[in-house]
Design an enzyme around this catalytic site. Structure first.
Site, PDB file in Angstrom:
ATOM      1  CE  LYS A  42      -3.744  -2.204   2.410  1.00  0.00           C
ATOM      2  NZ  LYS A  42      -4.647  -2.057   3.287  1.00  0.00           N
ATOM      3  NE  ARG A  69      -8.786  -9.873  -6.409  1.00  0.00           N
ATOM      4  CZ  ARG A  69      -8.679  -9.160  -5.615  1.00  0.00           C
ATOM      5  NH1 ARG A  69      -7.387  -8.684  -5.206  1.00  0.00           N
ATOM      6  NH2 ARG A  69      -9.534  -8.597  -4.941  1.00  0.00           N
TER       7      ARG A  69
HETATM    8  C1  MV4 Z   1     -10.193   2.747   5.331  1.00  0.00           C
HETATM    9  C2  MV4 Z   1     -11.474   3.139   6.050  1.00  0.00           C
HETATM   10  C3  MV4 Z   1     -11.554   4.469   6.796  1.00  0.00           C
HETATM   11  N1  MV4 Z   1     -10.461   5.279   6.748  1.00  0.00           N
HETATM   12  N2  MV4 Z   1      -9.017   3.802   5.318  1.00  0.00           N
HETATM   13  C4  MV4 Z   1     -11.019  -1.793   4.443  1.00  0.00           C
HETATM   14  C5  MV4 Z   1     -10.386  -2.480   3.353  1.00  0.00           C
HETATM   15  C6  MV4 Z   1      -9.248  -2.036   2.856  1.00  0.00           C
HETATM   16  N3  MV4 Z   1      -9.029  -1.968   1.482  1.00  0.00           N
HETATM   17  C7  MV4 Z   1      -9.345  -0.492   3.307  1.00  0.00           C
HETATM   18  N4  MV4 Z   1     -10.470  -0.582   4.147  1.00  0.00           N
HETATM   19  C8  MV4 Z   1     -10.955   0.581   4.690  1.00  0.00           C
HETATM   20  N5  MV4 Z   1      -9.801   1.781   4.963  1.00  0.00           N
HETATM   21  C9  MV4 Z   1      -9.402   4.961   6.109  1.00  0.00           C
HETATM   22  N6  MV4 Z   1      -8.457   5.862   5.946  1.00  0.00           N
HETATM   23  C10 MV4 Z   1     -12.359   1.979   5.950  1.00  0.00           C
HETATM   24  C11 MV4 Z   1     -12.027   1.010   5.411  1.00  0.00           C
HETATM   25  C12 MV4 Z   1     -12.935  -0.055   5.606  1.00  0.00           C
HETATM   26  C13 MV4 Z   1     -13.279  -0.691   6.669  1.00  0.00           C
HETATM   27  C14 MV4 Z   1     -12.718  -0.376   7.948  1.00  0.00           C
HETATM   28  C15 MV4 Z   1     -13.115  -1.045   8.910  1.00  0.00           C
HETATM   29  C16 MV4 Z   1     -14.152  -1.999   9.110  1.00  0.00           C
HETATM   30  C17 MV4 Z   1     -14.855  -2.378   8.052  1.00  0.00           C
HETATM   31  C18 MV4 Z   1     -14.365  -1.771   6.688  1.00  0.00           C
HETATM   32  C19 MV4 Z   1     -15.236  -1.989   5.506  1.00  0.00           C
HETATM   33  C20 MV4 Z   1     -14.713  -1.381   4.374  1.00  0.00           C
HETATM   34  C21 MV4 Z   1     -13.775  -0.391   4.417  1.00  0.00           C
END
Ligand code: MV4
Length: 495
Positions: A115, A291
């Protein structure tokens, strides 16, 4: 390209083979000992057993897959999703063996696999990103200072993580040090890489991703967005395209950003750029998946393109046959992932035999699956048994069609997430389009399904009593039908 090997199993292996077949390309399946009778094995022109059931002795062993190519004369490998699909070392080995990987370069995979390096690459193009640290944090005091600047709550993420693994929310500065230490040790044990960074935590985000396609001649287009906010513990359950909240202006901006992110690594093939969208409809780049994704069919339905065919054409060195201006959104598509899990029992995987397995049919319904009635769901792999996709002229029609299709689906022998999907489709927050990634946690309780099951049981019981009272010749319901919920009629009468 005359013959390709599909380094995957289940619905996606079949999905890929179907497109190859239409292109006149021969297909080779690989399979584990647990998948001897699987549909993808029967559907392929040739099949090679590559080892025992466990993935790390079969589907994850790159050398066995390359060997299977040599044995069969396959010139290219489609990795599908999961397994080796985003493994840069495997992509390099494929190249070294003189074979073609239907996917991006090992370099693009490597950069996007982390990332921090993904964000560093995207920085060249002025892509909006959540405020935080641009590098891995090593010094706790420095990190704390930065966290205060950024503002709480903050999120600590593992650079090598993905799909929500290794994330920790920190509410206040007093908790920071402890949470950071936990995050580092978690990341070290899970990914062998303790690098973590921080971002401001967007509390109510929507998860929106943009599909892109890049050819080997430097052309990159986007195929609009998919809304993936309905998830449970980072496992997506419902996806749709387009998103009901994007305006044409935001869509165009996000699309341009996604193309730029792809351009930052000279991306070739199909890829997905993931964003979060906050309450103000401001969007931020999170990461890129290198992907073909599980949810790609909703994009196919609204664009009329076959993404697997496009991937194969790109791998053959062809130029994309359309420009951005040629692409437009037609109608609305919805996808429900049907998992062999019990929503009434904390979504525990529910393996067993598909005693009944009848898929829905008719206008606007697509089922991408890899099973047949009588088959057993193996315990070794992902519990997703099918993707139910509906298409409609608008969102309302796609939802109504999804409910109809769920009711028409007949699965007995195992519990599935079908009724959970119906709950989502009928929920006011989903129907109104006003939801975020917290939808499931906020609204779903097992009781919300039990009431429906109980109502159905009550109706069935009343009907049975009435039938008995009528003293008519009745077709008795089968034993299975009384135990397992079926939406097909169970009280047929004959006169
Ligand atoms: C975040 C976020 C909120 N703020 N980043 C989840 C999967 C990954 N690809 C990135 N994710 C997230 N990143 C910031 N700065 C919220 C998510 C998020 C999430 C976080 C906690 C619990 C459930 C979630 C579901 C989807 C996305």
């Amino acid at each position: 390209m005359n013959k390709i090997l599909i380094a995957n199993r289940g619905e996606i292996a079949l999905r890929i083979m179907r497109s190859a077949k239409e292109m006149g390309i021969k297909t080779v399946a690989v399979f584990s000992e647990a998948d001897r009778n699987a549909l993808h094995v029967r559907y392929a022109d040739e099949a090679i057993c590559i080892g025992p059931a466990t993935s790390n002795q079969s589907y994850l062993v790159g050398s066995k897959i390359i060997e299977a190519c040599k044995l069969t004369g396959a010139e290219a490998i489609h990795p599908g999703y999961g397994f080796l699909s985003e493994n840069p070392a495997f992509a390099q080995e494929v190249k070294n063996a003189g074979l073609i990987l239907i996917g991006p370069t090992p370099q693009a995979m490597e950069i996007m696999g982390n990332k921090l390096s993904a964000k560093a690459a995207a920085l060249k193009y002025n892509i909006p990103m959540v405020p935080g640290t641009e590098e891995a944090i090593t010094n706790v005091e420095e990190a704390k200072t930065r966290a205060v600047e950024v503002g709480f709550p903050i999120l600590i993420k593992a650079a090598a993580g993905g799909g929500g693994k290794g994330m920790r929310i920190v509410e206040k500065v007093a908790d920071f040090e402890e949470q950071m230490q936990l995050a580092v040790s978690e990341a070290t044990s899970a990914f062998g890489d303790g690098a973590v960074f921080i971002e401001r935590y967007v509390t109510s985000p929507r998860h929106i991703e943009i599909q892109i396609l890049g050819d080997t001649h430097g052309n990159i287009v986007h195929l609009f967005e998919r809304e993936c906010s309905i998830q449970r513990r980072h496992q997506k359950v419902v996806e749709e395209a387009p998103s009901s909240v994007l305006t044409p202006e935001i869509r165009e901006k996000m699309g341009k950003c996604a193309v730029d992110v792809a351009r930052s690594v000279n991306y070739v093939g199909a890829g997905t750029v993931e964003f979060i969208l906050d309450e103000n409809l401001d969007f931020f780049f999170l990461e890129m998946n290198t992907r073909l994704q599980v949810e790609h069919p909703v994009t196919e339905m609204i664009t009329g393109l076959d993404l697997v065919k496009e991937q194969i054409k790109i791998a053959r060195g062809e130029t994309l046959s359309f420009k951005q201006a040629d692409l437009k959104i037609n109608g609305h598509a919805m996808e429900l992932r049907v998992y062999a899990e019990d929503p009434l029992n904390n979504f525990l995987p529910d393996i067993g035999t598909l005693q009944t397995y009848q898929t829905p049919k008719g206008y606007g319904v697509r089922v991408d699956d890899g099973f047949e009635q009588g088959m057993e769901i193996p315990i070794y792999y992902d519990p997703m048994i099918a993707k139910l996709i509906t298409y409609g002229k608008d969102r309302t029609e796609a939802i109504d069609r999804m409910i109809r299709a769920i009711e028409e689906y007949d699965i007995t022998g195992i519990q599935t997430t079908l009724n959970f999907g119906k709950f989502v489709m009928q929920h006011q927050a989903f129907v109104s389009g006003k939801f975020d990634t917290h939808f499931v946690g906020k609204y779903f309780t097992p009781e919300s399904l039990k009431s429906e099951n109980e109502q159905e049981a009550m109706i069935a019981a009343i009907a049975a009593v009435m039938l008995l009272q009528n003293q008519k010749k009745i077709a008795p319901p089968s034993a299975a039908a009384t135990v397992q919920k079926s939406n097909w009629t169970q009280n047929r009468r004959e006169y």
